[in-house]
Enzyme design. Structure first.
Site, PDB file in Angstrom:
ATOM      1  NE  ARG A 145      -4.808   1.397   3.117  1.00 51.80           N
ATOM      2  CZ  ARG A 145      -5.898   1.131   3.829  1.00 51.80           C
ATOM      3  NH1 ARG A 145      -6.312  -0.104   3.962  1.00 51.80           N
ATOM      4  NH2 ARG A 145      -6.566   2.102   4.406  1.00 51.80           N
TER       5      ARG A 145
ATOM      6  CE1 TYR B  53      -1.973  -3.015  10.512  1.00 51.78           C
ATOM      7  CE2 TYR B  53      -1.191  -4.799   9.122  1.00 51.78           C
ATOM      8  CZ  TYR B  53      -2.216  -3.983   9.558  1.00 51.78           C
ATOM      9  OH  TYR B  53      -3.488  -4.138   9.045  1.00 51.78           O
TER      10      TYR B  53
HETATM   11  P1  NAD Z   1      -7.931   3.006   8.480  1.00 52.00           P
HETATM   12  O1  NAD Z   1      -6.575   3.505   8.793  1.00 52.00           O
HETATM   13  O2  NAD Z   1      -8.734   3.689   7.431  1.00 52.00           O
HETATM   14  O3  NAD Z   1      -8.827   2.944   9.788  1.00 52.00           O
HETATM   15  C1  NAD Z   1      -8.313   2.703  11.071  1.00 52.00           C
HETATM   16  C2  NAD Z   1      -9.064   3.574  12.060  1.00 52.00           C
HETATM   17  O4  NAD Z   1      -8.569   3.329  13.386  1.00 52.00           O
HETATM   18  C3  NAD Z   1      -8.860   5.070  11.796  1.00 52.00           C
HETATM   19  O5  NAD Z   1     -10.097   5.743  11.879  1.00 52.00           O
HETATM   20  C4  NAD Z   1      -7.915   5.506  12.912  1.00 52.00           C
HETATM   21  O6  NAD Z   1      -8.044   6.867  13.237  1.00 52.00           O
HETATM   22  C5  NAD Z   1      -8.320   4.566  14.023  1.00 52.00           C
HETATM   23  N1  NAD Z   1      -7.269   4.337  15.026  1.00 52.00           N
HETATM   24  C6  NAD Z   1      -5.971   4.008  14.808  1.00 52.00           C
HETATM   25  N2  NAD Z   1      -5.323   3.864  15.976  1.00 52.00           N
HETATM   26  C7  NAD Z   1      -6.236   4.087  16.949  1.00 52.00           C
HETATM   27  C8  NAD Z   1      -6.165   4.102  18.366  1.00 52.00           C
HETATM   28  N3  NAD Z   1      -5.023   3.834  19.021  1.00 52.00           N
HETATM   29  N4  NAD Z   1      -7.287   4.395  19.069  1.00 52.00           N
HETATM   30  C9  NAD Z   1      -8.451   4.681  18.428  1.00 52.00           C
HETATM   31  N5  NAD Z   1      -8.566   4.700  17.088  1.00 52.00           N
HETATM   32  C10 NAD Z   1      -7.468   4.397  16.358  1.00 52.00           C
HETATM   33  O7  NAD Z   1      -7.765   1.457   8.118  1.00 52.00           O
HETATM   34  P2  NAD Z   1      -8.817   0.431   7.529  1.00 52.00           P
HETATM   35  O8  NAD Z   1      -8.352   0.058   6.176  1.00 52.00           O
HETATM   36  O9  NAD Z   1     -10.188   0.916   7.703  1.00 52.00           O
HETATM   37  O10 NAD Z   1      -8.572  -0.830   8.475  1.00 52.00           O
HETATM   38  C11 NAD Z   1      -9.450  -1.145   9.544  1.00 52.00           C
HETATM   39  C12 NAD Z   1      -8.911  -2.358  10.292  1.00 52.00           C
HETATM   40  O11 NAD Z   1      -8.835  -3.479   9.398  1.00 52.00           O
HETATM   41  C13 NAD Z   1      -7.511  -2.160  10.867  1.00 52.00           C
HETATM   42  O12 NAD Z   1      -7.462  -2.795  12.131  1.00 52.00           O
HETATM   43  C14 NAD Z   1      -6.618  -2.891   9.894  1.00 52.00           C
HETATM   44  O13 NAD Z   1      -5.453  -3.377  10.519  1.00 52.00           O
HETATM   45  C15 NAD Z   1      -7.519  -4.013   9.422  1.00 52.00           C
HETATM   46  N6  NAD Z   1      -7.136  -4.457   8.075  1.00 52.00           N
HETATM   47  C16 NAD Z   1      -7.417  -3.658   6.981  1.00 52.00           C
HETATM   48  C17 NAD Z   1      -7.005  -4.087   5.729  1.00 52.00           C
HETATM   49  C18 NAD Z   1      -7.297  -3.261   4.505  1.00 52.00           C
HETATM   50  O14 NAD Z   1      -6.841  -3.624   3.422  1.00 52.00           O
HETATM   51  N7  NAD Z   1      -8.027  -2.183   4.588  1.00 52.00           N
HETATM   52  C19 NAD Z   1      -6.319  -5.299   5.578  1.00 52.00           C
HETATM   53  C20 NAD Z   1      -6.043  -6.051   6.724  1.00 52.00           C
HETATM   54  C21 NAD Z   1      -6.461  -5.644   7.958  1.00 52.00           C
HETATM   55  N1  UDP Z   2       2.745  -0.509  -4.087  1.00 43.73           N
HETATM   56  C1  UDP Z   2       3.153   0.007  -5.304  1.00 43.73           C
HETATM   57  N2  UDP Z   2       2.958   1.341  -5.530  1.00 43.73           N
HETATM   58  C2  UDP Z   2       2.348   2.161  -4.644  1.00 43.73           C
HETATM   59  C3  UDP Z   2       1.916   1.628  -3.406  1.00 43.73           C
HETATM   60  C4  UDP Z   2       2.153   0.283  -3.166  1.00 43.73           C
HETATM   61  O1  UDP Z   2       3.697  -0.698  -6.166  1.00 43.73           O
HETATM   62  O2  UDP Z   2       2.202   3.372  -4.953  1.00 43.73           O
HETATM   63  C5  UDP Z   2       2.945  -1.958  -3.853  1.00 43.73           C
HETATM   64  C6  UDP Z   2       3.562  -2.311  -2.509  1.00 43.73           C
HETATM   65  O3  UDP Z   2       4.966  -2.276  -2.570  1.00 43.73           O
HETATM   66  C7  UDP Z   2       3.015  -3.719  -2.315  1.00 43.73           C
HETATM   67  C8  UDP Z   2       1.630  -3.674  -2.952  1.00 43.73           C
HETATM   68  O4  UDP Z   2       1.662  -2.553  -3.842  1.00 43.73           O
HETATM   69  O5  UDP Z   2       3.807  -4.646  -3.020  1.00 43.73           O
HETATM   70  C9  UDP Z   2       0.507  -3.476  -1.946  1.00 43.73           C
HETATM   71  O6  UDP Z   2       0.817  -2.361  -1.135  1.00 43.73           O
HETATM   72  P1  UDP Z   2      -0.140  -1.782  -0.021  1.00 43.73           P
HETATM   73  O7  UDP Z   2       0.614  -0.705   0.672  1.00 43.73           O
HETATM   74  O8  UDP Z   2      -1.442  -1.421  -0.611  1.00 43.73           O
HETATM   75  O9  UDP Z   2      -0.445  -3.005   0.971  1.00 43.73           O
HETATM   76  P2  UDP Z   2       0.422  -4.201   1.605  1.00 43.73           P
HETATM   77  O10 UDP Z   2      -0.258  -5.403   1.076  1.00 43.73           O
HETATM   78  O11 UDP Z   2       1.848  -4.136   1.179  1.00 43.73           O
HETATM   79  O12 UDP Z   2       0.287  -4.005   3.076  1.00 43.73           O
END
Ligand code: NAD
Ligand code: UDP
Length: 344
Positions: A210, A169
């Site tokens: 998460r 990732y």
């Molecule tokens: P999510 O997993 O809910 O959504 C991701 C979506 O992408 C899903 O609908 C999945 O089916 C689709 N997908 C995955 N691989 C694919 C592929 N190869 N082709 C087509 N579709 C694909 O995650 P999210 O939380 O909505 O995150 C959205 C974006 O934001 C991601 O790129 C993630 O890396 C980024 N992001 C999210 C967070 C967060 O906390 N939610 C933090 C940092 C970055």
């Molecule tokens: N975490 C936790 N319990 C859970 C899930 C996650 O204590 O049931 C912790 C995890 O180890 C990390 C933080 O919560 O330290 C955030 O985790 P998350 O998977 O949401 O996102 P990250 O920021 O690690 O990608």
């Protein structure tokens, strides 16, 4: 359009010739990952603004239920497609959100996760180069790895293990940023890079592992709340509406300095504090238990958002307690609906 310059903070340099960007009201907007948690909110926001939205998703972690309410809208279409395969479409803007965001989910098929970020982003940059579309890249705070600078400004290069379970990732997203940089300079693609910090809210998957969704689901079911490690590690949690607002500002702004923008809420909480808040707000009787800390779990995470505040006039508005309350209400209603449906 004449030769343009691009501004990096404090300097103006000769840069690539950017393609003209459509400024008319209604745009064709491609959103990859549109059936996911954040993507579904973005689809909704773009439709509300009067645009046509094409949602591309392979449904690896997305859910049809996240977008079912949009199906009657004639401006909305969905294509079941994996971004690892090239795509051709006449579009004005691309938001590239495709990629699982939850550690257990992206680690399930790590090679495909890297392909999604690297090959998928390249395919979309190619599309942007062909069509002149502006491209938004969903990057992540994970590019900072386990940071030794705190809070993290965009100028920090990060501390990432290239050889561990999170690398597919972290390194995939880092490489995607590099591709954005090079397509911008070599092919004049207009890219906007968002380094997103932990975001939560309605439509998170209850099962994606998460921390916010785990704690809320456990609290509502009266199960043990699972803290990994001693719970002193920190995260900064942004409510999804605040995040989507920052996306729109980043995409719509003109004359931005080139480079990534941290988007997140600078309020920093320990995981233990989060667990206690969830128990308190949900009125749960769950106990806290401790499980081993996953490998390479970052110790601390907090965005420096001065750049976003200065150039986008943005800062998050929803406090953690308020956002958690809304998210708890969402999961509560979802579970009641499902149990009624199961009874019926
Ligand atoms: P999510 O997993 O809910 O959504 C991701 C979506 O992408 C899903 O609908 C999945 O089916 C689709 N997908 C995955 N691989 C694919 C592929 N190869 N082709 C087509 N579709 C694909 O995650 P999210 O939380 O909505 O995150 C959205 C974006 O934001 C991601 O790129 C993630 O890396 C980024 N992001 C999210 C967070 C967060 O906390 N939610 C933090 C940092 C970055
Ligand atoms: N975490 C936790 N319990 C859970 C899930 C996650 O204590 O049931 C912790 C995890 O180890 C990390 C933080 O919560 O330290 C955030 O985790 P998350 O998977 O949401 O996102 P990250 O920021 O690690 O990608």
């Amino acid at each position: 359009m004449g030769k343009s310059t691009w501004k990096s903070e404090g300097q103006i340099m000769d840069g690539p010739q950017l393609r003209p960007h459509k400024t008319t009201q209604t745009k064709n907007i491609l959103i990859t990952g549109g059936a996911g948690f954040v993507g579904s909110h973005l689809c909704e926001r773009m439709l509300q603004a009067g645009h046509r939205v094409i949602c591309i998703d392979n449904f690896q972690t997305g859910d049809k239920r996240n977008i079912v309410h949009l199906h009657n809208n004639p401006a909305f279409s969905v294509i079941n497609h994996d971004v690892v395969d090239p795509i051709d479409h006449d579009v004005d803007e691309i938001y590239n959100l495709a990629c699982p965001a939850s550690p257990p989910r992206y680690q399930m098929d790590p090679i495909h996760t890297t392909k999604t970020s690297v090959i998928g982003t390249m395919n979309l940059l190619e599309l942007a180069a062909r069509t002149g579309a502006r491209l938004f890249q969903a990057s992540t705070s994970e590019v900072y790895g386990d940071p030794s600078v705190h809070p993290q400004p965009e100028s920090y290069w990060g501390h990432v293990n290239a050889f561990g379970p999170r690398a597919c990732y972290d390194e995939g997203k880092r490489c995607a940023e590099t591709l954005c940089f090079d397509y911008h300079h070599r092919h004049g693609v207009d890219v906007r890079i968002a380094r997103i910090f932990n975001t939560y809210g309605p439509r998170m998957s209850a099962a994606d592992g998460r921390v916010v969704s785990n704690f809320i689901v456990q609290a509502l079911r009266g199960e043990d709340i699972t803290i990994y490690g001693d719970g002193t590690q920190t995260r900064s949690f942004c409510y999804v509406d605040d995040l989507v607002e920052s996306f729109v500002r980043l995409m719509d702004s003109r004359d931005l300095p080139f480079g990534p923008f941290n988007l997140g809420n600078p309020g920093e909480f320990t995981v233990r504090e989060l667990a206690e808040m969830v128990i308190d707000l949900s009125g749960s009787s769950s106990r806290i238990v401790h499980h081993p800390l996953p490998v390479d779990d970052p110790r601390q995470r907090c965005p420096d958002i001065q750049r976003a505040t200065r150039y986008l006039g943005w800062r998050p508005e929803v406090a953690l307690a308020e956002g958690l309350e809304r998210t708890i209400n969402y999961f509560d209603a979802l579970f009641s609906e499902r149990s009624i449906a199961a009874e019926a």
